[in-house]
Motif scaffolding. Sequence first.
Motif, PDB file in Angstrom:
ATOM      1  N   PHE A 203       0.816  -1.180   0.022  1.00  0.00           N
ATOM      2  CA  PHE A 203      -0.045  -0.078  -0.105  1.00  0.00           C
ATOM      3  C   PHE A 203       0.887   1.277   0.152  1.00  0.00           C
ATOM      4  N   LEU A 204       1.948   1.189   0.943  1.00  0.00           N
ATOM      5  CA  LEU A 204       2.919   2.434   0.821  1.00  0.00           C
ATOM      6  C   LEU A 204       3.485   2.679  -0.506  1.00  0.00           C
ATOM      7  N   GLU A 205       3.801   1.576  -0.902  1.00  0.00           N
ATOM      8  CA  GLU A 205       4.536   1.593  -2.367  1.00  0.00           C
ATOM      9  C   GLU A 205       3.673   2.151  -3.491  1.00  0.00           C
ATOM     10  N   ALA A 206       2.350   1.819  -3.486  1.00  0.00           N
ATOM     11  CA  ALA A 206       1.389   2.233  -4.404  1.00  0.00           C
ATOM     12  C   ALA A 206       1.321   3.742  -4.351  1.00  0.00           C
ATOM     13  N   PHE A 207       1.174   4.400  -3.118  1.00  0.00           N
ATOM     14  CA  PHE A 207       1.236   5.843  -2.859  1.00  0.00           C
ATOM     15  C   PHE A 207       2.349   6.398  -3.334  1.00  0.00           C
ATOM     16  N   ARG A 260      -3.959   6.701   6.323  1.00  0.00           N
ATOM     17  CA  ARG A 260      -3.756   8.067   6.290  1.00  0.00           C
ATOM     18  C   ARG A 260      -2.146   8.086   6.832  1.00  0.00           C
ATOM     19  N   ARG A 261      -1.778   7.446   7.899  1.00  0.00           N
ATOM     20  CA  ARG A 261      -0.367   7.299   8.457  1.00  0.00           C
ATOM     21  C   ARG A 261       0.356   6.816   7.013  1.00  0.00           C
ATOM     22  N   LEU A 262       0.023   5.846   6.363  1.00  0.00           N
ATOM     23  CA  LEU A 262       0.817   5.282   5.353  1.00  0.00           C
ATOM     24  C   LEU A 262       0.923   6.216   4.146  1.00  0.00           C
ATOM     25  N   VAL A 263      -0.110   7.000   3.911  1.00  0.00           N
ATOM     26  CA  VAL A 263      -0.104   8.023   2.838  1.00  0.00           C
ATOM     27  C   VAL A 263       0.990   9.077   3.351  1.00  0.00           C
TER      28      VAL A 263
END
Length: 432
Positions: A203-207, A260-263
Amino acid sequence: MKRNPSGVSKGRLADAFKIMSGRIPGQLVIQITNCCNGACPQCGMRKTADISRHSLASETINNALKQCAANGIEAVSLTGGEPFLNMSRFWELCEDAGQAGISYLRSGTNGYMFVGADTEQLTEFASRLAATKVRNFWISLDSADTATHEKMRGLPGVIDGIRKALPIFHAHGVFPAANLGINRHITGNPISRLQEFPDTESFLEAFKVGFTAFFNKAVNLGFTMANVCYPMSSDNEDLDTPTYGAISDDFTVSFSPEERRLVFQALLETIPTFRNQIRIFSPLSVLYAMSVGGESLLFPCLGGIRYFYMDSRDGHLYPCGYLGDLDLGGDLSEAVRQTAKEKPHCLKCHWECFRDPSQLFGLARYMIRHPFSTLILRQPDSRLLNLWFGDLRYYIKHNFFDGRTPFEKREAINHEYRKPLPDEPADLPQNG
């Protein structure tokens, strides 16, 4: 404006001294209208939204502008809706703001006026804007994919219009910022919810891929400045009665706290690679504090103390667009008087409008007033301090993002992000 050999204007050096001495410039956001011609699903003011439409009377705005100087309000933002729907009125308001002595006048647009415009029309608009005191002017850009952005906005052809307009703006001494409201369609292919990914890193990598694509898009279009707006979703449990109508419950801007934290972490890890290609407002120290997820790293918001929001519904002042249940009335001087003895305390929202400057300048204010307790007793997070000093240097280096000066690609000040070591302290004060 005279500049020293390093390229930093004397005016910006004065600003830096003011901030480092703990004096924080006041800010007023005026929603001149909630009318809009955009179709944006991520905004509750889109043209198809079933809401009451309002526009502030010019007299109401002018009264507030005249009170700004007496109350230490140096920065004013004229927002919407779409602020340029009534263009002749907008130019008049800019003139009024200039006469009121506003140092930092800001506004932006969805770019509808660029659709199908020819060179003569674009030149006329750029010339008119350049004649105002508008210091910072932003243009919305929701996705790195042209078709996705134009579909979301309901403005086919707007990207081509922006591409044609930017060189004309630059020739007139106006350097607009690409304004991204964080959303799941940043790459064109919607980023699904966290639970649908195999792990958090995916998910982190996607953003990270999305933010990289966005900044590349902005640079390739010709932007020399960029700003990022944090998600304004309605799923925050602390969100009771917001007054700012941009909030939406649409999937594209709805994020869980962990998402949100990961974004924020993705943005934190992406920005340093672009800081020498385009000026980016977002402070790394703020993104770090929010990505770590602990309130101990955040400084309370200055909304209602140094910053205020005026809503188009009633012309009343509020601490911000988030706290709609705290009506401060329609007189700016009285609102300032009411809150003069208040201490910063609110940590409810994650919106950048007041959050970014509160964190960036609030730390300076606290360190000036309480240097011993900050550095010795509190043992502040060393990574936060390192990023904060880097942010200040970056802001000063680029004249505090003066949208009337060109981007000079000097040595980058990135202060690359790294995850803190397990034994690094993280216990900054919660009161400024």
